[in-house]
Design an enzyme around this catalytic site. Sequence first.
Site, PDB file in Angstrom:
ATOM      1  N   GLU A   1       0.844  -1.201   0.000  1.00 53.28           N
ATOM      2  CA  GLU A   1       0.000   0.000   0.000  1.00 53.28           C
ATOM      3  C   GLU A   1       0.874   1.245   0.000  1.00 53.28           C
ATOM      4  O   GLU A   1       1.747   1.403   0.837  1.00 53.28           O
ATOM      5  CB  GLU A   1      -0.887   0.006   1.252  1.00 53.28           C
ATOM      6  CG  GLU A   1      -1.705   1.263   1.409  1.00 53.28           C
ATOM      7  CD  GLU A   1      -2.311   1.403   2.794  1.00 53.28           C
ATOM      8  OE1 GLU A   1      -1.978   0.562   3.656  1.00 53.28           O
ATOM      9  OE2 GLU A   1      -3.104   2.324   2.999  1.00 53.28           O
TER      10      GLU A   1
ATOM     11  N   ASP B   1      -0.810  -0.861   5.666  1.00 55.63           N
ATOM     12  CA  ASP B   1      -0.754  -0.263   7.003  1.00 55.63           C
ATOM     13  C   ASP B   1      -1.767  -0.965   7.887  1.00 55.63           C
ATOM     14  O   ASP B   1      -2.791  -1.451   7.404  1.00 55.63           O
ATOM     15  CB  ASP B   1      -1.121   1.229   6.923  1.00 55.63           C
ATOM     16  CG  ASP B   1       0.011   2.004   6.252  1.00 55.63           C
ATOM     17  OD1 ASP B   1      -0.239   3.127   5.784  1.00 55.63           O
ATOM     18  OD2 ASP B   1       1.132   1.429   6.148  1.00 55.63           O
TER      19      ASP B   1
ATOM     20  N   ASP C   1      -4.029   0.145   9.442  1.00 52.79           N
ATOM     21  CA  ASP C   1      -5.048   1.164   9.778  1.00 52.79           C
ATOM     22  C   ASP C   1      -6.252   0.986   8.869  1.00 52.79           C
ATOM     23  O   ASP C   1      -6.368  -0.008   8.165  1.00 52.79           O
ATOM     24  CB  ASP C   1      -4.433   2.566   9.615  1.00 52.79           C
ATOM     25  CG  ASP C   1      -4.085   2.829   8.145  1.00 52.79           C
ATOM     26  OD1 ASP C   1      -3.460   3.843   7.852  1.00 52.79           O
ATOM     27  OD2 ASP C   1      -4.427   1.946   7.298  1.00 52.79           O
TER      28      ASP C   1
ATOM     29  N   ASP D   1      -7.321   2.516   6.048  1.00 47.59           N
ATOM     30  CA  ASP D   1      -7.102   2.329   4.598  1.00 47.59           C
ATOM     31  C   ASP D   1      -6.523   0.946   4.308  1.00 47.59           C
ATOM     32  O   ASP D   1      -6.917   0.270   3.369  1.00 47.59           O
ATOM     33  CB  ASP D   1      -6.111   3.396   4.083  1.00 47.59           C
ATOM     34  CG  ASP D   1      -6.838   4.721   3.842  1.00 47.59           C
ATOM     35  OD1 ASP D   1      -6.186   5.725   3.569  1.00 47.59           O
ATOM     36  OD2 ASP D   1      -8.096   4.689   3.943  1.00 47.59           O
TER      37      ASP D   1
END
Length: 642
Positions: A429, A502, A504, A506
């Site tokens: 990513e 990540d 997180d 996203d």
Amino acid sequence: MAKNTYDDSSIQVLEGLEHVRKRPGMYIGSTDERGLHHLVWEIVDNSIDEAINGYGREIDVTINEDNSITVLDNGRGVPCGQHKTGKNTMEIIYTQLNAGGKFGEGGYKTSGGLHGVGASVVNALSKYMIVKSYREGKIHQIKFENGGMEVSKVEILGDTKRTGTEVTFKPDSSIFTTTVYNYDTIKTRLRESAFLIKDLKIVLNDKRKKKQEEFCYHDGISEFADFLSEGKKPLHKPAYFEGIYPVTEKHSIEVEVALQFTETYSETILSFVNNVKTGDGGTHVTGFKSALTKAFNDYAHKMNLIKANVTLDGSDLRTAMTAVVSVRIGEALLEFEGQTKGKLGTPAAKTAVENIVGEKLGYFLMENKELAEGIVAKALREAQGREEARKARERARMDRHEKAERNISEKLAPTSEKNKEINELYLVEGDSAGGSAKQGRDRKFQAILPLRGKVLNTEKANAESALKNEEIATMIYTIGADYGVNFDLKKCNYKKVIIMTDADDDGAHIQVLLLTFFFRYMRPLVEDGRIYLALPPLYKITKRGKKEEILYAWSNEERDKILKEAKCPTILQRYKGLGEMNAEQLWDTTMNPETRTLVQVSIDDAAEAENQIEVLMGNDSARRRDWLENHVSFTLEEEDND
Ligand code: 28F
């Protein structure tokens, strides 16, 4: 009083009709609504044959209240004299199979769909049948019951000035699954017959609905073409071509064609043999099409509308056209393709139609230049449109191909060696993490393909389109095994495809999208256990003892354990994203097969992602992360790198 003494000939008769009742499907195709209506066609076809041969110009069909059918024509009246067997001819015709073959050579017996099984079959399958012959000034009547058992000798009911035949029958409800007649079915067929035989008047009277309609067309199939072109904005009155084509000195084929071009783009060609529809076309239609294509090309070349090396495509010429092709062929030449009699096989029919249409259509075009040019122009536009569409598709395919290739050369950091058995593809990513991954990796067997995470996520609302975007196309090309039905695991360039995002929101989006993509379009890759999630650490703990030491934690528990056991000051850092690690740290924590932690994705996880994707693509990021933590089975990768 029912006759109950059987001489040997009646025994033979009985067996005949008995066999029809035992195996009706063999004679009328089926005993459902279709077979029920076949009974009507058989009887009506006998009246039509009488009319075609010049006797009688009107046929009255009545659907009676009890769903029995009465058909009356004004032909000569079915013969009712003494038959050479001593029986009455009427009795023979309605109780002997195929006795009804009315005309020998020369005449065009309607090949009633199933080749005229004749009225005796209808009798065999009817509760009752009453036949009246108006002939020689008398009304001769015979009655049958229960599948053709004669209940009365032929009796004279009285005098009459008219001639003709009337048949009333009621289908046997113990044989047919339905005995309710369909008005529109009968109407369509009778109207068709009226179109096919000029000036034949056919009246349909439904006593059940107190509704009556009649059909009679002086211009026959030209009016049929007009009828079929209804609502299609015809450009001209129908062109009509007819002729008789001699096949041998004894046999010829009658040809009739009506042709009409329309504004609306629809091709309708109805074809008939001896007034019975050939739903699957056949040699007469083939002849028509080739004659049409040839006539238009000859015209267009002669008028210099197209260059000598250009030819108009037949289907483009027919794109907005109604045509009725009707041929009449004697039994001797009649042959069909396949069992259903829906497709004419007679080879001479192609030549007959080709000759007659070819010659007359040529004149028609010369006499209607404006129309002809319009049709040629339309055909050229069609061809151009098709060519442009093909080119556009080709360009789009090339674009996707080139784009994927360009993307790959720009984006992909390939392995230095080709080895499908150990190579790994990291889908990373974001470009920054992608950069670190490219630096930190072992280029011998690790390829890096950064995915612009943002692009994938902008498709939040519609996972489908996200899955189709350019990044995905690049990925498909990189993996090299195609996708969807064409996916071939043997062509896959990598042993492992590792999704590295990540930890997180996203990152979770992208994981779900990619899992869904692989599940939908590369399922064997998932089933073969080749899809993994990279597990970057959540924490970096710097121990400031005598010498600085850096440890990593993948969970809060690990973090707490390290902090508790540390005998020196520590600095704790929560990783927000891969981008916070430099290349060396990324290698050590997430890419080095010796020290990394990979999660192998099971097919169930992928399936679950796929059917949750609409939910998971929503804005509830907590739900998404939770789902991933609970669903993607954290079976840590066995250290299989010996
Ligand atoms: C309501 C149904 O069946 N009409 C018919 C005729 C006329 C003749 C005919 C029929 C047996 C083998 C010839 C009369 N005169 N309507 C009808 N109309 N059958 S069925 O002859 C059957 C014979 O070949 C007929 C002189 N020739 C023929």
